[in-house]
Design a protein around this motif. Structure first.
Motif, PDB file in Angstrom:
ATOM      1  N   LEU A   1       0.810  -1.208   0.000  1.00 58.16           N
ATOM      2  CA  LEU A   1       0.000   0.000   0.000  1.00 58.16           C
ATOM      3  C   LEU A   1       0.846   1.262   0.000  1.00 58.16           C
ATOM      4  O   LEU A   1       0.299   2.354  -0.153  1.00 58.16           O
ATOM      5  CB  LEU A   1      -0.923   0.019   1.231  1.00 58.16           C
ATOM      6  N   GLY A   2       2.158   1.110   0.171  1.00 57.23           N
ATOM      7  CA  GLY A   2       3.025   2.278   0.282  1.00 57.23           C
ATOM      8  C   GLY A   2       2.882   3.273  -0.856  1.00 57.23           C
ATOM      9  O   GLY A   2       2.621   4.461  -0.633  1.00 57.23           O
ATOM     10  N   PRO A   3       3.043   2.840  -2.124  1.00 60.35           N
ATOM     11  CA  PRO A   3       2.927   3.807  -3.218  1.00 60.35           C
ATOM     12  C   PRO A   3       1.552   4.456  -3.312  1.00 60.35           C
ATOM     13  O   PRO A   3       1.416   5.573  -3.796  1.00 60.35           O
ATOM     14  CB  PRO A   3       3.222   2.950  -4.461  1.00 60.35           C
ATOM     15  N   GLN A   4       0.502   3.743  -2.872  1.00 62.90           N
ATOM     16  CA  GLN A   4      -0.833   4.314  -2.916  1.00 62.90           C
ATOM     17  C   GLN A   4      -1.049   5.327  -1.788  1.00 62.90           C
ATOM     18  O   GLN A   4      -1.708   6.353  -1.986  1.00 62.90           O
ATOM     19  CB  GLN A   4      -1.894   3.210  -2.824  1.00 62.90           C
ATOM     20  N   LEU A   5      -0.512   5.023  -0.599  1.00 63.25           N
ATOM     21  CA  LEU A   5      -0.700   5.920   0.534  1.00 63.25           C
ATOM     22  C   LEU A   5       0.214   7.148   0.462  1.00 63.25           C
ATOM     23  O   LEU A   5      -0.146   8.220   0.950  1.00 63.25           O
ATOM     24  CB  LEU A   5      -0.440   5.163   1.840  1.00 63.25           C
ATOM     25  N   TRP A   6       1.394   6.978  -0.137  1.00 64.03           N
ATOM     26  CA  TRP A   6       2.360   8.081  -0.190  1.00 64.03           C
ATOM     27  C   TRP A   6       2.907   8.216  -1.618  1.00 64.03           C
ATOM     28  O   TRP A   6       4.091   8.012  -1.874  1.00 64.03           O
ATOM     29  CB  TRP A   6       3.518   7.823   0.785  1.00 64.03           C
ATOM     30  N   PRO A   7       2.053   8.580  -2.581  1.00 67.90           N
ATOM     31  CA  PRO A   7       2.535   8.630  -3.969  1.00 67.90           C
ATOM     32  C   PRO A   7       3.545   9.746  -4.216  1.00 67.90           C
ATOM     33  O   PRO A   7       4.521   9.550  -4.931  1.00 67.90           O
ATOM     34  CB  PRO A   7       1.240   8.859  -4.776  1.00 67.90           C
ATOM     35  N   GLU A   8       3.336  10.931  -3.620  1.00 67.76           N
ATOM     36  CA  GLU A   8       4.215  12.059  -3.900  1.00 67.76           C
ATOM     37  C   GLU A   8       5.643  11.824  -3.408  1.00 67.76           C
ATOM     38  O   GLU A   8       6.606  12.095  -4.151  1.00 67.76           O
ATOM     39  CB  GLU A   8       3.638  13.341  -3.289  1.00 67.76           C
ATOM     40  N   PRO A   9       5.858  11.328  -2.162  1.00 71.73           N
ATOM     41  CA  PRO A   9       7.242  11.058  -1.746  1.00 71.73           C
ATOM     42  C   PRO A   9       7.954  10.065  -2.643  1.00 71.73           C
ATOM     43  O   PRO A   9       9.142  10.226  -2.926  1.00 71.73           O
ATOM     44  CB  PRO A   9       7.078  10.516  -0.321  1.00 71.73           C
ATOM     45  N   TRP A  10       7.229   9.036  -3.136  1.00 75.12           N
ATOM     46  CA  TRP A  10       7.895   8.061  -3.992  1.00 75.12           C
ATOM     47  C   TRP A  10       8.312   8.701  -5.318  1.00 75.12           C
ATOM     48  O   TRP A  10       9.372   8.384  -5.861  1.00 75.12           O
ATOM     49  CB  TRP A  10       6.987   6.852  -4.242  1.00 75.12           C
ATOM     50  N   ARG A  11       7.483   9.599  -5.847  1.00 73.96           N
ATOM     51  CA  ARG A  11       7.892  10.297  -7.068  1.00 73.96           C
ATOM     52  C   ARG A  11       9.119  11.161  -6.813  1.00 73.96           C
ATOM     53  O   ARG A  11      10.034  11.242  -7.648  1.00 73.96           O
ATOM     54  CB  ARG A  11       6.728  11.146  -7.594  1.00 73.96           C
ATOM     55  N   SER A  12       9.163  11.806  -5.658  1.00 72.87           N
ATOM     56  CA  SER A  12      10.321  12.635  -5.310  1.00 72.87           C
ATOM     57  C   SER A  12      11.567  11.785  -5.125  1.00 72.87           C
ATOM     58  O   SER A  12      12.670  12.188  -5.520  1.00 72.87           O
ATOM     59  CB  SER A  12      10.025  13.426  -4.030  1.00 72.87           C
ATOM     60  N   VAL A  13      11.406  10.606  -4.510  1.00 74.78           N
ATOM     61  CA  VAL A  13      12.545   9.703  -4.328  1.00 74.78           C
ATOM     62  C   VAL A  13      13.164   9.358  -5.674  1.00 74.78           C
ATOM     63  O   VAL A  13      14.391   9.385  -5.849  1.00 74.78           O
ATOM     64  CB  VAL A  13      12.093   8.434  -3.581  1.00 74.78           C
ATOM     65  N   GLY A  14      12.312   9.012  -6.636  1.00 80.76           N
ATOM     66  CA  GLY A  14      12.835   8.658  -7.953  1.00 80.76           C
ATOM     67  C   GLY A  14      13.629   9.785  -8.583  1.00 80.76           C
ATOM     68  O   GLY A  14      14.703   9.565  -9.159  1.00 80.76           O
ATOM     69  N   LYS A  15      13.120  11.014  -8.468  1.00 85.55           N
ATOM     70  CA  LYS A  15      13.812  12.154  -9.074  1.00 85.55           C
ATOM     71  C   LYS A  15      15.141  12.443  -8.381  1.00 85.55           C
ATOM     72  O   LYS A  15      16.155  12.694  -9.042  1.00 85.55           O
ATOM     73  CB  LYS A  15      12.910  13.380  -8.994  1.00 85.55           C
ATOM     74  N   VAL A  16      15.142  12.429  -7.049  1.00 81.81           N
ATOM     75  CA  VAL A  16      16.371  12.774  -6.313  1.00 81.81           C
ATOM     76  C   VAL A  16      17.455  11.729  -6.539  1.00 81.81           C
ATOM     77  O   VAL A  16      18.625  12.063  -6.763  1.00 81.81           O
ATOM     78  CB  VAL A  16      16.053  12.923  -4.809  1.00 81.81           C
ATOM     79  N   ILE A  17      17.082  10.459  -6.478  1.00 81.55           N
ATOM     80  CA  ILE A  17      18.089   9.398  -6.673  1.00 81.55           C
ATOM     81  C   ILE A  17      18.626   9.431  -8.096  1.00 81.55           C
ATOM     82  O   ILE A  17      19.826   9.247  -8.328  1.00 81.55           O
ATOM     83  CB  ILE A  17      17.474   8.029  -6.336  1.00 81.55           C
ATOM     84  N   ALA A  18      17.737   9.675  -9.056  1.00 78.28           N
ATOM     85  CA  ALA A  18      18.191   9.716 -10.450  1.00 78.28           C
ATOM     86  C   ALA A  18      19.139  10.879 -10.703  1.00 78.28           C
ATOM     87  O   ALA A  18      19.992  10.809 -11.597  1.00 78.28           O
ATOM     88  CB  ALA A  18      16.984   9.817 -11.378  1.00 78.28           C
ATOM     89  N   SER A  19      19.003  11.950  -9.926  1.00 80.79           N
ATOM     90  CA  SER A  19      19.852  13.119 -10.139  1.00 80.79           C
ATOM     91  C   SER A  19      21.092  13.138  -9.259  1.00 80.79           C
ATOM     92  O   SER A  19      21.932  14.033  -9.420  1.00 80.79           O
ATOM     93  CB  SER A  19      19.042  14.399  -9.879  1.00 80.79           C
ATOM     94  N   ASP A  20      21.240  12.186  -8.335  1.00 80.84           N
ATOM     95  CA  ASP A  20      22.415  12.149  -7.470  1.00 80.84           C
ATOM     96  C   ASP A  20      23.617  11.636  -8.268  1.00 80.84           C
ATOM     97  O   ASP A  20      23.586  10.501  -8.776  1.00 80.84           O
ATOM     98  CB  ASP A  20      22.155  11.241  -6.266  1.00 80.84           C
ATOM     99  N   PRO A  21      24.691  12.413  -8.394  1.00 81.53           N
ATOM    100  CA  PRO A  21      25.815  12.005  -9.250  1.00 81.53           C
ATOM    101  C   PRO A  21      26.468  10.703  -8.805  1.00 81.53           C
ATOM    102  O   PRO A  21      26.754   9.823  -9.628  1.00 81.53           O
ATOM    103  CB  PRO A  21      26.789  13.178  -9.152  1.00 81.53           C
ATOM    104  N   GLY A  22      26.747  10.582  -7.493  1.00 83.33           N
ATOM    105  CA  GLY A  22      27.424   9.377  -7.013  1.00 83.33           C
ATOM    106  C   GLY A  22      26.592   8.133  -7.201  1.00 83.33           C
ATOM    107  O   GLY A  22      27.096   7.093  -7.658  1.00 83.33           O
ATOM    108  N   ILE A  23      25.324   8.196  -6.842  1.00 85.14           N
ATOM    109  CA  ILE A  23      24.449   7.021  -6.986  1.00 85.14           C
ATOM    110  C   ILE A  23      24.316   6.638  -8.452  1.00 85.14           C
ATOM    111  O   ILE A  23      24.378   5.453  -8.811  1.00 85.14           O
ATOM    112  CB  ILE A  23      23.072   7.305  -6.362  1.00 85.14           C
TER     113      ILE A  23
END
Length: 557
Positions: A38-60
């Protein structure tokens, strides 16, 4: 019996229940935490933000691409400079650049030996696994998510965002192949008499895996590092002995290798002992975090649920009594009174509330494995309490009240078999569980399941017998539902008030236990290995490897 007092009890209990409604919020959140899908359904906005931040982190991004490049093309040249430009502070790419050379059938020994010699001056290697967890946790905390959910979601990252988090699946085989090839290459150098180069190769394995275990102390990293380091230390000991004839640190190295080899079985003794239900993390982290606090929190959850079930059943019986009192087809002028005015009312209250209180205390005194207890086979014994409540109320009426119409009274001796049955059935079920529980089921859980099932069956038998008897007696004019309900309402309303107080107390204690557990879980999720193996796990294993490596460098190249 006058009905003013029980009506006041009922009204006061309902008022307390309304006032205590905010306490139920904790229980609702806890119920939702055991369903991670239920996580993505209960907290959709944080998961979208997680994807963007991780994708933009140079080291990761750089480490992810580097591992997948090696996985897709293991023998082609590795452009370490391209990754260093993006992630200049990470020495991991110096080590990974050796992977294609080690995989080649005929390695360029001079080039390979030169690169291995330069590894001693490399910057610390980084996987950035811990940074990923911190990104997820910070973004969920900013979205007002509970801290425990925020910490848990870091471990669920590979399952919610596989396109961004699949380094969890890529880095382990690459590092295992790299370390195994380096150990084999160092062994071949020693056999060829190139002892300094052999030492450098084995020391590089120790240095890299120790740095990764320090920077990303995830269970998988720790287990991989401990396994390969145990082999590397034995090889390095042979290098030193071959070079100088003896090694003063041989005894310490053998002990260190044994400790590292024992780390995996030690971990699995802990990790296989259960898992988290609150929140559920089995698919991401197969280890119970903050175990003692989790056990206390689950006991508080169970007690609160039992209190709410008893509360709901008594509310249903009180409402049923109020409705049934409206039907006065038979006895209208029957009066009711306590058999013993001074003690009967308290005995009736004790008969109903006492067993409920004992069941609420059971989770706190019994050592139960809630992973097994909160499962489908436990549904049937869970019916014991709802079935027990009406039996207890009826018992209290039979033992503690009587009417002016003697035909409506039942002989007290008829309750003796019921009392014996209710007392003996759970004990019989618990004893039967010693020989009848399934494979792997903890004995305490099996005892609760069998005792609950036996009690539920006993309650069904009693209720069927009493209902059948009431029907036959009603045809004879010796039973009146309205008359019975007026007496039952008094007992039920008083019991309802007491159980309401107990339920509010159980919910409050559950909230306090939940707060303590949340703090412990957040700490444990940040370093699960330390939570399971002790805070000094790194010093006793990988920290000692660093000390030994510095000690042997004087005898090495």
């Amino acid at each position: 019996m006058r009905l003013v007092t029980p009506a006041v009890c009922l009204g006061l209990a309902l008022f307390l229940a309304v006032v205590a409604l905010p306490l139920n919020k904790t229980l609702v959140w806890q119920a939702g935490e055991i369903i991670p899908s239920l996580g993505p359904q209960l907290w959709p906005e944080p998961w979208r933000s997680v994807g963007k931040v991780i994708a933009s982190d140079p080291g990761i991004r750089a480490t992810t691409l580097a591992f997948h490049s090696l996985a897709d093309k293991p023998t082609e040249p590795f452009d370490a400079d391209a990754y260093r430009k993006v992630d200049p502070a990470n020495g991991l790419y110096d080590y990974l650049a050796l992977h294609p050379l080690l995989q080649a059938a005929a390695p360029d020994n001079e080039r390979l030996r030169g690169q291995i010699a330069n590894l001693a001056d490399s910057k610390p290697a980084r996987l950035y696994l811990t940074r990923r967890f911190q990104i997820v946790e910070n973004l969920f905390v900013q979205a007002d998510s509970p801290r425990r959910i925020a910490a848990r979601n870091g471990w669920l990252l590979p399952h919610y965002l596989p396109s961004l988090a699949n380094i969890h699946e890529a880095y382990q085989p690459i590092l295992r192949d790299w370390a195994g090839a380096m150990l084999a290459y160092g062994r071949s150098l020693r056999q060829a008499g190139e002892l300094d180069a052999a030492y450098q190769a084995h020391a590089a394995v120790i240095r890299l895996l120790t740095e990764l275990a320090d920077e990303s102390p995830a269970p998988n990293t720790m287990l991989l590092a401990s396994e390969m380091l145990a082999r590397a230390w034995l090889e390095l000991d042979l290098d030193v002995k071959a070079r100088v004839g003896q090694n003063p640190e041989s005894a310490a190295i053998e002990q260190q290798a044994a400790r590292l080899a024992d780390l995996r079985p030690r971990w699995h003794r802990v990790a296989d002992a259960g898992l988290n239900l609150l929140p559920f993390t089995a698919m991401a982290c197969h280890v119970p975090l903050a175990r003692s606090e989790h056990q206390r929190a689950m006991a508080a959850v169970t007690s609160a649920l039992l209190a709410l079930v008893a509360w709901a059943m008594l509310l249903v019986l009180a409402c049923f009594s109020l409705v049934a009192m409206a039907f006065r087809a038979h006895v209208v002028d029957v009066s009711f009174h306590w058999r013993r005015p001074r003690s009967s009312r308290w005995l009736a209250l004790l008969l109903v509330v006492g067993p409920c209180l004992l069941l609420m205390l059971l989770p706190h005194v019994a050592d139960l494995d809630y992973t097994w207890l909160f499962s489908k086979p436990s549904l049937w014994p869970a019916a014991a309490l709802p079935l027990l409540i009406p039996v207890l109320v009826a018992l209290a009426l039979r033992l503690c009240t009587e009417t002016s119409d003697k035909r409506l009274n039942l002989a007290l001796w008829r309750t003796i078999p019921v009392l014996i049955l209710l007392a003996v059935s759970p004990v019989f079920g618990a004893v039967l569980s010693l020989t009848s529980h399934g494979p792997g089921v903890p004995p305490a859980v099996a005892a609760v399941r069998w005792a609950g099932t036996a009690l539920a069956l006993a309650c069904i038998l009693v209720l069927l017998a009493w209902c059948g008897s009431a029907v036959f007696r009603a045809f004879e004019g010796a039973f009146s539902l309205a008359a019975w309900s007026r007496s039952a309402f008094r007992v039920t309303a008083a019991s309802f008030l007491v159980v309401t107080v107990l339920a509010v107390g159980a919910l409050w204690l559950n909230r306090q236990a939940d707060k303590r557990y949340e703090q412990a879980f957040v700490r444990a999720a940040a370093d699960p290995v330390a939570d399971c193996l002790g805070a000094d796990w790194f010093d006793r294993t990988f920290g000692e490897s660093r000390r030994l490596l510095r000690s042997t460098e004087a005898q090495g190249p």
